[in-house]
Design a protein around this motif. Structure first.
Motif, PDB file in Angstrom:
ATOM      1  N   ASP A  41       9.965  -6.331   4.009  1.00 31.17           N
ATOM      2  CA  ASP A  41      11.049  -6.196   4.876  1.00 31.17           C
ATOM      3  C   ASP A  41      10.974  -5.564   5.888  1.00 31.17           C
ATOM      4  N   GLY A  42       9.869  -4.290   5.896  1.00 29.76           N
ATOM      5  CA  GLY A  42       9.666  -3.670   6.964  1.00 29.76           C
ATOM      6  C   GLY A  42      10.043  -2.545   6.383  1.00 29.76           C
ATOM      7  N   ALA A  43      10.097  -2.098   4.940  1.00 32.41           N
ATOM      8  CA  ALA A  43      10.696  -1.079   4.450  1.00 32.41           C
ATOM      9  C   ALA A  43       9.479   0.122   4.536  1.00 32.41           C
ATOM     10  N   SER A  44       9.570   1.366   4.440  1.00 31.57           N
ATOM     11  CA  SER A  44       8.396   3.127   4.573  1.00 31.57           C
ATOM     12  C   SER A  44       8.055   2.336   2.865  1.00 31.57           C
ATOM     13  N   ILE A  45       7.648   2.987   3.126  1.00 27.78           N
ATOM     14  CA  ILE A  45       6.059   2.461   1.718  1.00 27.78           C
ATOM     15  C   ILE A  45       5.485   3.874   1.292  1.00 27.78           C
ATOM     16  N   LEU A  46       5.596   4.740   0.726  1.00 31.91           N
ATOM     17  CA  LEU A  46       4.574   5.461  -0.150  1.00 31.91           C
ATOM     18  C   LEU A  46       4.057   5.134  -2.010  1.00 31.91           C
ATOM     19  N   ALA A  47       3.071   5.345  -1.388  1.00 38.68           N
ATOM     20  CA  ALA A  47       2.291   5.697  -2.640  1.00 38.68           C
ATOM     21  C   ALA A  47       1.326   6.615  -3.154  1.00 38.68           C
ATOM     22  N   HIS A 104       5.656   2.533  -3.799  1.00 32.98           N
ATOM     23  CA  HIS A 104       4.079   1.381  -4.264  1.00 32.98           C
ATOM     24  C   HIS A 104       3.120   1.381  -5.672  1.00 32.98           C
ATOM     25  N   GLY A 105       3.092   0.616  -6.804  1.00 34.01           N
ATOM     26  CA  GLY A 105       2.432   1.249  -7.484  1.00 34.01           C
ATOM     27  C   GLY A 105       2.917   1.718  -8.983  1.00 34.01           C
ATOM     28  N   ALA A 112      -5.247  -8.831  -2.211  1.00 31.88           N
ATOM     29  CA  ALA A 112      -3.920  -9.539  -1.466  1.00 31.88           C
ATOM     30  C   ALA A 112      -2.686  -9.074  -2.497  1.00 31.88           C
ATOM     31  N   LEU A 113      -2.751  -8.446  -3.460  1.00 27.21           N
ATOM     32  CA  LEU A 113      -1.363  -7.522  -3.791  1.00 27.21           C
ATOM     33  C   LEU A 113      -0.658  -7.047  -2.820  1.00 27.21           C
ATOM     34  N   LEU A 114      -1.658  -6.366  -1.932  1.00 24.92           N
ATOM     35  CA  LEU A 114      -0.966  -4.945  -0.843  1.00 24.92           C
ATOM     36  C   LEU A 114      -0.163  -6.138   0.117  1.00 24.92           C
ATOM     37  N   LEU A 115      -1.011  -6.940   0.518  1.00 29.73           N
ATOM     38  CA  LEU A 115      -0.770  -7.957   1.178  1.00 29.73           C
ATOM     39  C   LEU A 115       0.804  -8.694   0.880  1.00 29.73           C
ATOM     40  N   ALA A 116       0.904  -9.035  -0.098  1.00 27.33           N
ATOM     41  CA  ALA A 116       2.353 -10.006  -0.458  1.00 27.33           C
ATOM     42  C   ALA A 116       3.448  -8.732  -1.109  1.00 27.33           C
ATOM     43  N   GLU A 117       2.932  -7.492  -1.373  1.00 26.42           N
ATOM     44  CA  GLU A 117       4.302  -6.529  -1.357  1.00 26.42           C
ATOM     45  C   GLU A 117       4.902  -6.189   0.146  1.00 26.42           C
ATOM     46  N   ARG A 118       3.741  -5.629   0.761  1.00 27.15           N
ATOM     47  CA  ARG A 118       3.697  -5.791   2.925  1.00 27.15           C
ATOM     48  C   ARG A 118       5.211  -7.272   3.260  1.00 27.15           C
ATOM     49  N   GLU A 119       5.454  -8.875   2.362  1.00 23.29           N
ATOM     50  CA  GLU A 119       5.514  -9.160   2.525  1.00 23.29           C
ATOM     51  C   GLU A 119       6.751  -9.535   2.611  1.00 23.29           C
ATOM     52  N   GLU A 120       6.833  -8.644   0.832  1.00 28.61           N
ATOM     53  CA  GLU A 120       7.837  -8.959   0.397  1.00 28.61           C
ATOM     54  C   GLU A 120       8.642  -7.449   0.863  1.00 28.61           C
ATOM     55  N   GLY A 144      -4.308  -8.875 -11.679  1.00 30.51           N
ATOM     56  CA  GLY A 144      -4.105  -7.367 -10.965  1.00 30.51           C
ATOM     57  C   GLY A 144      -2.731  -7.975 -11.029  1.00 30.51           C
ATOM     58  N   TYR A 145      -2.269  -6.211 -10.608  1.00 31.43           N
ATOM     59  CA  TYR A 145      -0.694  -6.288 -10.367  1.00 31.43           C
ATOM     60  C   TYR A 145      -0.245  -5.139  -9.866  1.00 31.43           C
ATOM     61  N   ALA A 146       0.499  -5.325  -8.941  1.00 29.10           N
ATOM     62  CA  ALA A 146       1.869  -4.004  -8.275  1.00 29.10           C
ATOM     63  C   ALA A 146       2.855  -4.002  -8.780  1.00 29.10           C
ATOM     64  N   ALA A 147       3.698  -2.979  -8.354  1.00 31.16           N
ATOM     65  CA  ALA A 147       4.827  -2.640  -8.585  1.00 31.16           C
ATOM     66  C   ALA A 147       5.651  -1.932  -7.136  1.00 31.16           C
TER      67      ALA A 147
END
Length: 173
Positions: free
Chosen positions: A131-137, A104-105, A121-129, A73-76
């Protein structure tokens, strides 16, 4: 990030490694995208071309999940500018404007790897990367599995919008 999760009977499943995509992953990413498009029975609303994925790998964030050697899988995670040309993104940002948020997406999981913890796993990795930024999807309103996954990982359902005859939920985190 490496994650092993118990399956429905408590056994450990095969390890999922989620990390930044490499240029050599693009063919696998395109194949996963294709099977997830609405016209192929999935719920992915927009098609991205090779050039877009290569650009995101170079200048934004594209995470792939691997199970063994397979891209599962992948996530942007991108700036708004990277997706501002996409009509459904424009509709989402009209419904829930947040000029500081990252997008996100898309997030897609290969059919052979669904229900095995890949999206998590993809969502957790994105969260780590991030740096606490606000994310929309956005998520199709009828995609209960994706909505549940996002809420379980700390996103909130912020608002709803319509685009091309379908209902979508904006999730924010």
């Amino acid at each position: 990030m490496n994650a092993s999760e118990p399956d429905s009977v408590g056994e450990e499943t095969e390890a999922i490694d989620a990390d930044r995509a490499r240029p050599t992953d693009v063919d696998d990413i395109l194949a996963i995208q294709e099977e997830n498009l609405i016209e192929n029975g999935g719920s992915l609303s927009a098609r991205f071309d090779r050039t877009w994925f290569e650009s995101v790998i170079r200048g934004e964030l594209l995470i792939v999940a691997r199970v063994g050697e397979a891209v599962a899988g992948y996530a942007a995670l991108t700036s708004q500018a990277a997706q501002a040309h996409i009509p459904i993104i424009q509709a989402m940002l009209r419904a829930h404007p947040d000029s500081r948020a990252l997008l996100h997406g898309p997030i897609c999981v290969a059919s052979a790897f669904r229900r095995r913890g890949v999206a998590r796993a993809l969502l957790l990795a994105e969260r780590e990367e991030s740096d606490g930024a606000s994310i929309l999807a956005f998520i199709r309103a009828d995609n209960a599995a994706s909505r549940q996954s996002h809420v379980a990982l700390g996103f909130r359902e912020a608002t709803e919008f319509e685009h091309a005859g379908a209902s979508y939920i904006v999730v924010a985190g």
